[in-house]
Design a protein around this motif. Structure first.
Motif, short mmCIF file in Angstrom:
data_model
loop_
_atom_site.label_atom_id
_atom_site.label_comp_id
_atom_site.label_asym_id
_atom_site.label_seq_id
_atom_site.Cartn_x
_atom_site.Cartn_y
_atom_site.Cartn_z
N TYR A 20 0.81 -1.22 0.00
CA TYR A 20 0.00 0.00 0.00
C TYR A 20 0.84 1.28 0.00
CZ TYR A 20 -3.58 -3.37 1.19
OH TYR A 20 -4.41 -4.45 1.18
N SER A 21 2.12 1.19 -0.30
CA SER A 21 3.00 2.35 -0.31
C SER A 21 2.62 3.33 -1.42
CB SER A 21 4.46 1.92 -0.50
OG SER A 21 4.89 1.16 0.61
N SER A 22 2.83 4.62 -1.11
CA SER A 22 2.51 5.66 -2.09
C SER A 22 3.30 6.92 -1.80
CB SER A 22 1.01 5.98 -2.06
OG SER A 22 0.67 6.57 -0.82
N ASP A 23 3.40 7.77 -2.80
CA ASP A 23 3.94 9.12 -2.66
C ASP A 23 2.88 10.07 -3.19
OD1 ASP A 23 6.38 8.38 -1.62
OD2 ASP A 23 7.43 8.43 -3.53
N THR A 24 2.69 11.18 -2.48
CA THR A 24 1.71 12.18 -2.89
C THR A 24 2.36 13.56 -2.84
OG1 THR A 24 -0.12 10.87 -2.02
CG2 THR A 24 -0.54 13.22 -2.34
N ILE A 25 2.04 14.38 -3.83
CA ILE A 25 2.48 15.77 -3.85
C ILE A 25 1.25 16.67 -3.94
CG2 ILE A 25 3.65 17.55 -5.21
CD1 ILE A 25 5.76 15.55 -5.93
N PHE A 26 1.17 17.63 -3.03
CA PHE A 26 0.18 18.70 -3.08
C PHE A 26 0.92 19.90 -3.66
CE2 PHE A 26 -1.40 15.88 0.07
CZ PHE A 26 -2.74 16.11 0.27
N ASP A 27 0.65 20.26 -4.89
CA ASP A 27 1.32 21.38 -5.54
C ASP A 27 0.35 22.56 -5.57
OD1 ASP A 27 2.48 23.26 -7.23
OD2 ASP A 27 3.40 21.73 -8.51
N TYR A 28 0.49 23.44 -4.58
CA TYR A 28 -0.42 24.57 -4.46
C TYR A 28 -0.18 25.63 -5.52
CZ TYR A 28 -2.31 22.76 -0.12
OH TYR A 28 -2.96 21.99 0.80
N SER A 29 1.02 25.71 -6.07
CA SER A 29 1.31 26.69 -7.12
C SER A 29 0.50 26.40 -8.38
CB SER A 29 2.80 26.70 -7.47
OG SER A 29 3.54 27.17 -6.39
N ASN A 30 0.42 25.12 -8.75
CA ASN A 30 -0.30 24.73 -9.96
C ASN A 30 -1.72 24.26 -9.68
OD1 ASN A 30 1.77 25.03 -12.11
ND2 ASN A 30 2.90 23.70 -10.73
N GLY A 31 -2.05 24.01 -8.40
CA GLY A 31 -3.41 23.66 -8.04
C GLY A 31 -3.78 22.20 -8.24
N TYR A 32 -2.79 21.30 -8.14
CA TYR A 32 -3.07 19.87 -8.34
C TYR A 32 -2.43 19.02 -7.24
CZ TYR A 32 -4.95 20.79 -12.94
OH TYR A 32 -5.74 21.24 -13.96
N ILE A 33 -3.05 17.86 -7.05
CA ILE A 33 -2.52 16.83 -6.15
C ILE A 33 -2.27 15.60 -7.01
CG2 ILE A 33 -2.98 15.33 -4.17
CD1 ILE A 33 -5.08 17.45 -3.29
N ALA A 34 -1.10 14.97 -6.83
CA ALA A 34 -0.80 13.73 -7.56
C ALA A 34 -0.41 12.66 -6.55
CB ALA A 34 0.33 13.95 -8.55
N THR A 35 -0.96 11.47 -6.73
CA THR A 35 -0.62 10.33 -5.89
C THR A 35 -0.10 9.22 -6.77
OG1 THR A 35 -2.26 10.88 -4.22
CG2 THR A 35 -1.48 8.60 -4.26
N ARG A 36 1.08 8.74 -6.44
CA ARG A 36 1.68 7.61 -7.15
C ARG A 36 1.52 6.37 -6.28
NH1 ARG A 36 7.92 7.11 -9.27
NH2 ARG A 36 7.72 4.99 -10.05
N LEU A 37 0.72 5.42 -6.76
CA LEU A 37 0.52 4.16 -6.05
C LEU A 37 1.50 3.14 -6.61
CD1 LEU A 37 -3.37 4.03 -6.03
CD2 LEU A 37 -1.85 4.80 -4.21
#
Length: 113
Positions: A20-37
């Motif tokens: 269940y490992s993942s990395d997530t980035i909240f990029d407030y400058s561009n307005g997106y969240i990305a999660t890599r499963l």
């Protein structure tokens, strides 16, 4: 673990939990969240909705408060369902939209919006 980069306007969240490992980035400058499963070898991208996602300054405060755990199990949580049939490979236009931090996280993986 959570790392807040105020100067870059991003938050990185790393979950190490076997399959269940993942990395997530909240990029407030561009307005997106990305999660890599890692188990699915895919990236999921979501536009930040300020109604449901706390501001960058608030995340830092919440991370150190006990209320953070209460929010995780709150009935007000919003769960998002992604359509797996609409996978797309990142084009130059999309990477400009999502920003360099999300590009670094998701390059080479199928993207789901």
């Amino acid at each position: 673990t959570m790392t807040i980069h105020n100067e870059k306007n991003i938050v990185e969240v790393h979950v190490r939990s076997g399959v269940y490992s993942s990395d997530t980035i909240f990029d407030y400058s561009n307005g997106y969240i990305a999660t890599r499963l890692f188990s699915r070898k895919a990236c999921f991208i979501l536009k930040i909705n300020k109604e449901y996602i706390p501001e960058l300054q608030e995340i830092g405060r919440l991370a150190f408060e006990r209320q953070t755990m209460k929010r995780i199990y709150s009935p007000n949580n919003v769960w998002v369902q992604f359509q797996s049939g609409h996978s797309l490979l990142g084009s130059l236009k999309q990477w400009l939209l999502y920003g360099k931090h999300i590009k670094q996280l998701c390059t080479g993986l199928p993207l789901y919006q």
